[in-house]
Design an enzyme around this catalytic site. Sequence first.
Site, PDB file in Angstrom:
ATOM      1  N   SER A  37       6.423  -3.329   6.347  1.00 43.52           N
ATOM      2  CA  SER A  37       7.667  -4.007   5.952  1.00 43.52           C
ATOM      3  C   SER A  37       8.811  -3.546   6.846  1.00 43.52           C
ATOM      4  O   SER A  37       9.758  -4.278   7.101  1.00 43.52           O
ATOM      5  CB  SER A  37       8.000  -3.683   4.501  1.00 43.52           C
ATOM      6  OG  SER A  37       6.900  -3.989   3.694  1.00 43.52           O
ATOM      7  N   GLY A  74      -0.655  -7.471   5.879  1.00 43.93           N
ATOM      8  CA  GLY A  74      -1.354  -6.304   5.335  1.00 43.93           C
ATOM      9  C   GLY A  74      -1.426  -6.405   3.814  1.00 43.93           C
ATOM     10  O   GLY A  74      -2.490  -6.240   3.205  1.00 43.93           O
ATOM     11  N   HIS A  75      -0.281  -6.728   3.177  1.00 47.55           N
ATOM     12  CA  HIS A  75      -0.266  -6.900   1.716  1.00 47.55           C
ATOM     13  C   HIS A  75      -1.174  -8.071   1.310  1.00 47.55           C
ATOM     14  O   HIS A  75      -1.901  -7.993   0.335  1.00 47.55           O
ATOM     15  CB  HIS A  75       1.145  -7.225   1.213  1.00 47.55           C
ATOM     16  CG  HIS A  75       2.138  -6.122   1.394  1.00 47.55           C
ATOM     17  ND1 HIS A  75       3.236  -6.250   2.216  1.00 47.55           N
ATOM     18  CD2 HIS A  75       2.212  -4.889   0.848  1.00 47.55           C
ATOM     19  CE1 HIS A  75       3.948  -5.135   2.174  1.00 47.55           C
ATOM     20  NE2 HIS A  75       3.351  -4.293   1.353  1.00 47.55           N
ATOM     21  N   MET A 119       6.322  -2.727  -2.451  1.00 48.48           N
ATOM     22  CA  MET A 119       7.781  -2.650  -2.504  1.00 48.48           C
ATOM     23  C   MET A 119       8.371  -3.913  -1.874  1.00 48.48           C
ATOM     24  O   MET A 119       9.542  -3.929  -1.476  1.00 48.48           O
ATOM     25  CB  MET A 119       8.275  -1.393  -1.794  1.00 48.48           C
ATOM     26  CG  MET A 119       7.760  -0.124  -2.484  1.00 48.48           C
ATOM     27  SD  MET A 119       8.783   1.331  -2.228  1.00 48.48           S
ATOM     28  CE  MET A 119       8.590   1.562  -0.498  1.00 48.48           C
ATOM     29  N   ALA A 163       8.900  -7.279   0.739  1.00 41.65           N
ATOM     30  CA  ALA A 163       8.922  -7.576   2.182  1.00 41.65           C
ATOM     31  C   ALA A 163       7.477  -7.726   2.654  1.00 41.65           C
ATOM     32  O   ALA A 163       7.014  -7.043   3.571  1.00 41.65           O
ATOM     33  CB  ALA A 163       9.657  -6.503   2.977  1.00 41.65           C
ATOM     34  N   GLN A 206      -1.231   8.729   1.009  1.00 43.26           N
ATOM     35  CA  GLN A 206      -0.837   8.157  -0.293  1.00 43.26           C
ATOM     36  C   GLN A 206      -2.071   7.699  -1.075  1.00 43.26           C
ATOM     37  O   GLN A 206      -2.180   7.916  -2.281  1.00 43.26           O
ATOM     38  CB  GLN A 206       0.117   6.986  -0.074  1.00 43.26           C
ATOM     39  CG  GLN A 206       0.349   6.153  -1.329  1.00 43.26           C
ATOM     40  CD  GLN A 206       1.382   5.064  -1.140  1.00 43.26           C
ATOM     41  OE1 GLN A 206       2.569   5.339  -1.208  1.00 43.26           O
ATOM     42  NE2 GLN A 206       0.965   3.836  -0.898  1.00 43.26           N
ATOM     43  N   GLN A 260      10.959   7.648  -4.650  1.00 41.94           N
ATOM     44  CA  GLN A 260      10.086   8.116  -3.575  1.00 41.94           C
ATOM     45  C   GLN A 260      10.805   8.214  -2.230  1.00 41.94           C
ATOM     46  O   GLN A 260      10.199   8.547  -1.222  1.00 41.94           O
ATOM     47  CB  GLN A 260       8.836   7.253  -3.465  1.00 41.94           C
ATOM     48  CG  GLN A 260       9.042   5.858  -2.902  1.00 41.94           C
ATOM     49  CD  GLN A 260       7.781   5.018  -3.019  1.00 41.94           C
ATOM     50  OE1 GLN A 260       7.401   4.573  -4.100  1.00 41.94           O
ATOM     51  NE2 GLN A 260       7.103   4.796  -1.907  1.00 41.94           N
ATOM     52  N   HIS A 271       3.833  -8.693   4.028  1.00 39.70           N
ATOM     53  CA  HIS A 271       3.292  -9.107   5.322  1.00 39.70           C
ATOM     54  C   HIS A 271       1.780  -9.275   5.164  1.00 39.70           C
ATOM     55  O   HIS A 271       1.229  -9.061   4.068  1.00 39.70           O
ATOM     56  CB  HIS A 271       3.644  -8.080   6.401  1.00 39.70           C
ATOM     57  CG  HIS A 271       3.310  -6.668   6.011  1.00 39.70           C
ATOM     58  ND1 HIS A 271       2.024  -6.193   5.961  1.00 39.70           N
ATOM     59  CD2 HIS A 271       4.101  -5.646   5.610  1.00 39.70           C
ATOM     60  CE1 HIS A 271       2.031  -4.937   5.580  1.00 39.70           C
ATOM     61  NE2 HIS A 271       3.274  -4.574   5.341  1.00 39.70           N
TER      62      HIS A 271
HETATM   63  O1  PAF Z   1       2.919   1.826  -0.567  1.00 39.96           O
HETATM   64  C1  PAF Z   1       3.919   1.366  -1.167  1.00 39.96           C
HETATM   65  O2  PAF Z   1       4.408   0.268  -0.905  1.00 39.96           O
HETATM   66  C2  PAF Z   1       4.560   2.199  -2.272  1.00 39.96           C
HETATM   67  O3  PAF Z   1       4.485   3.552  -1.971  1.00 39.96           O
HETATM   68  C3  PAF Z   1       3.977   1.916  -3.668  1.00 39.96           C
HETATM   69  C4  PAF Z   1       2.521   2.321  -3.763  1.00 39.96           C
HETATM   70  C5  PAF Z   1       4.124   0.437  -4.002  1.00 39.96           C
HETATM   71  C6  PAF Z   1       4.742   2.705  -4.721  1.00 39.96           C
HETATM   72  O4  PAF Z   1       6.099   2.371  -4.735  1.00 39.96           O
END
Ligand code: PAF
Length: 299
Positions: free
Chosen positions: A203, A51-52, A45, A47, A170, A76, A49
């Site tokens: 984020s 981790g991403h 989503m 922003a 998740q 969500q 960092h």
């Molecule tokens: O973990 C997230 O950033 C969100 O839940 C995802 C998996 C991108 C779905 O919008």
Amino acid sequence: MQFKSNNLILLFYENIPMNIYKTQTELQSFISDKMPETVGFVPTMGALHDGHLELVKKALEENEVCVVSIFVNPTQFDNASDLKKYPRTLHKDAALLKQVSDKILVYAPDAKDLYGDKVQSAQFDFGPIAKEMEGAFRHGHFDGVGTVVSLLFDAVKPSAAYFGEKDFQQLQIIKKLVEIKQYDIRIVGCDIVREPSGLARSSRNTRLSALEFEKSTLIYKTLKHVKNQWNSLSIEELNQYVASMFSDQKMFDLEYFVIANEETLKTAHTKSKKDNYRAFIVVFVGDVRLIDNIYLGKG
Ligand code: PAF
């Protein structure tokens, strides 16, 4: 002065050529020209960092093509203000990705490209794992996640998709989604990336004040203590310890602390030698909701 320097930063971002695709048609036409054997996908989503970026590096290592999506998914969020305040930093994100590799394809659609005219959740039966923790506290959250991730999977057509273990529940939901929809996609879970203080990268951390950021290290310290005491204390004693750590803290509001069976995600009250356990926590710092978890071991 401030205005000028912000503009300079934006100019800097805008001058970097980036592979940003706004529609799935454009993205797919680029990918199909390359005919890659494997497409690694990191849904986000934004922003972004570290981790991403760890997920992105793994996706780059393991695949011919790497796609990162940036889309703040409205379905969500069960809280309109949380959705509104969610940081949106597309140009900065794209510049960060460019530093990792200029081969990354960024898919940054608007809601219409993903959802069409109706931005609404589908309903899923993820079974008991969806009823615990985030499922209980954030109404409709996992239906929203399941909906957007399946739309993203349909748009990107990845062979592997990468998710952080910070959102451990998740990750289990996505594995279930793949089973339900019979996607031929390998789901890869990656370790939580932490600040030097131990705070899980998120984020949402950008919304903390300097003091809140510093103090929020209490979350990880508490989890670490629980892990260290796992073999010595009962689950009830550990629950009491965590409640006492947050009870007289003005800055924090403990939403939940749960020790759960790692596989079923059911709240555990007693330990069994054959099962694995994990501790999960959600804490509000002002109106910023922070989530974290830690593996504890067998019972
Ligand atoms: O973990 C997230 O950033 C969100 O839940 C995802 C998996 C991108 C779905 O919008």
